[in-house]
Design a protein around this motif. Structure first.
Motif, PDB file in Angstrom:
ATOM      1  N   ARG A   1      -7.207  -6.602  42.115  1.00  0.00           N
ATOM      2  CA  ARG A   1      -7.348  -6.114  40.544  1.00  0.00           C
ATOM      3  C   ARG A   1      -6.450  -7.322  39.915  1.00  0.00           C
ATOM      4  O   ARG A   1      -5.275  -7.508  40.200  1.00  0.00           O
TER       5      ARG A   1
ATOM      6  N   PRO B   1     -10.371  -6.941  35.658  1.00  0.00           N
ATOM      7  CA  PRO B   1     -11.211  -6.452  36.410  1.00  0.00           C
ATOM      8  C   PRO B   1     -10.929  -6.864  38.056  1.00  0.00           C
ATOM      9  O   PRO B   1     -10.024  -7.432  38.477  1.00  0.00           O
ATOM     10  N   TYR B   2     -11.527  -5.745  38.997  1.00  0.00           N
ATOM     11  CA  TYR B   2     -11.501  -5.862  40.139  1.00  0.00           C
ATOM     12  C   TYR B   2     -12.345  -7.313  40.623  1.00  0.00           C
ATOM     13  O   TYR B   2     -13.271  -7.304  39.930  1.00  0.00           O
TER      14      TYR B   2
ATOM     15  N   ALA C   1     -15.563  -6.810  38.358  1.00  0.00           N
ATOM     16  CA  ALA C   1     -16.204  -5.327  37.849  1.00  0.00           C
ATOM     17  C   ALA C   1     -15.208  -4.612  37.498  1.00  0.00           C
ATOM     18  O   ALA C   1     -14.046  -4.898  37.878  1.00  0.00           O
ATOM     19  N   LYS C   2     -15.425  -3.736  36.629  1.00  0.00           N
ATOM     20  CA  LYS C   2     -14.389  -2.632  35.926  1.00  0.00           C
ATOM     21  C   LYS C   2     -14.125  -1.725  37.365  1.00  0.00           C
ATOM     22  O   LYS C   2     -12.891  -1.089  37.288  1.00  0.00           O
ATOM     23  N   GLU C   3     -15.087  -1.453  38.077  1.00  0.00           N
ATOM     24  CA  GLU C   3     -14.908  -0.411  39.380  1.00  0.00           C
ATOM     25  C   GLU C   3     -14.561  -1.284  40.579  1.00  0.00           C
ATOM     26  O   GLU C   3     -15.289  -2.636  40.737  1.00  0.00           O
ATOM     27  N   PRO C   4     -14.075  -0.952  41.497  1.00  0.00           N
ATOM     28  CA  PRO C   4     -14.089  -1.756  42.697  1.00  0.00           C
ATOM     29  C   PRO C   4     -15.404  -2.198  43.368  1.00  0.00           C
ATOM     30  O   PRO C   4     -16.091  -1.103  43.440  1.00  0.00           O
ATOM     31  N   PRO C   5     -15.866  -3.317  43.551  1.00  0.00           N
ATOM     32  CA  PRO C   5     -17.117  -3.509  44.103  1.00  0.00           C
ATOM     33  C   PRO C   5     -17.061  -3.242  45.922  1.00  0.00           C
ATOM     34  O   PRO C   5     -16.988  -4.220  46.415  1.00  0.00           O
ATOM     35  N   THR C   6     -17.435  -2.049  45.846  1.00  0.00           N
ATOM     36  CA  THR C   6     -17.582  -1.524  47.156  1.00  0.00           C
ATOM     37  C   THR C   6     -18.818  -1.245  48.043  1.00  0.00           C
ATOM     38  O   THR C   6     -19.009  -1.303  49.037  1.00  0.00           O
TER      39      THR C   6
ATOM     40  N   PRO D   1     -10.178  -1.680  48.472  1.00  0.00           N
ATOM     41  CA  PRO D   1      -9.256  -1.925  47.559  1.00  0.00           C
ATOM     42  C   PRO D   1      -7.859  -1.485  47.897  1.00  0.00           C
ATOM     43  O   PRO D   1      -7.536  -0.781  48.902  1.00  0.00           O
TER      44      PRO D   1
END
Length: 189
Positions: free
Chosen positions: A94, A100-101, A133-138, A36
């Protein structure tokens, strides 16, 4: 055990390599999978090349880091070539206003005879994955299933071409895997 003057420097060098990670948090850190913007000290707008872990030819894939690798990359034309890998170093953005990310990865697949540059099969955009997604898709994995029905027995190579659609600059990475197509497998496989 007798003292070995050559063993001591090796152990000391290993201890020096491990010491910072042990002092700073208890053990080796896995590589960051997605990247990110703002996480590292580099300029987030700087072009980056997506990369992937070593691809693995599998018997089956059930999910993230949940797969059964093949002992040997030998298949019959009736079987499917299943490949698992985890992409990393791709751009994660983002959306404005704390939306969302998102990321966008595309994979092409090219099959050719081993050592021959001419493609026998090409699957452009075999995977076109754009998570939000709400969180970074890592923590992502990509799983490709390829039909071998039209291939005659012999050695082959599959080129996996991963592209980051959000990245600028050199946004493509290619990895090559070798495999063998045989007319039949022994009964114990």
């Amino acid at each position: 055990m007798a003292y070995s003057p050559t063993l001591r420097p090796r152990i000391a060098a290993l201890a020096l390599l491990l010491l910072p990670s042990l002092l700073l948090g208890g053990g080796p850190m896995p590589p960051a999978l997605g990247t990110p913007p703002g996480v590292d000290d580099d300029d987030p707008a700087k072009p980056r090349r997506p990369d992937l872990t070593d691809p693995i030819i599998c018997l089956n894939v059930r999910g993230f880091r949940d797969f059964e690798p093949r002992d040997e990359p030998t298949l019959t034309p009736d079987q499917k070539l299943e490949v698992y890998y985890e992409p990393f170093n791709f751009l994660i953005l983002r959306d404005p206003d704390a939306g969302p990310y998102r990321a966008h990865l595309v994979q092409d697949v090219h099959i050719r005879r081993a050592g021959n540059p001419r493609r026998l099969q090409s699957l452009p955009a075999a995977i076109d994955y754009a998570p939000r997604a709400k969180e970074p898709p890592t923590s992502l994995y990509l799983h490709t299933t390829i039909s071998l029905k039209d291939l005659r027995p012999g050695p082959y190579e599959v080129d996996l071409v991963l592209r980051d659609r959000l990245g600028d600059g050199p946004s493509e990475t290619t990895r090559t895997l070798s495999f063998q197509v045989v007319s039949s497998l022994p009964d114990d496989r």
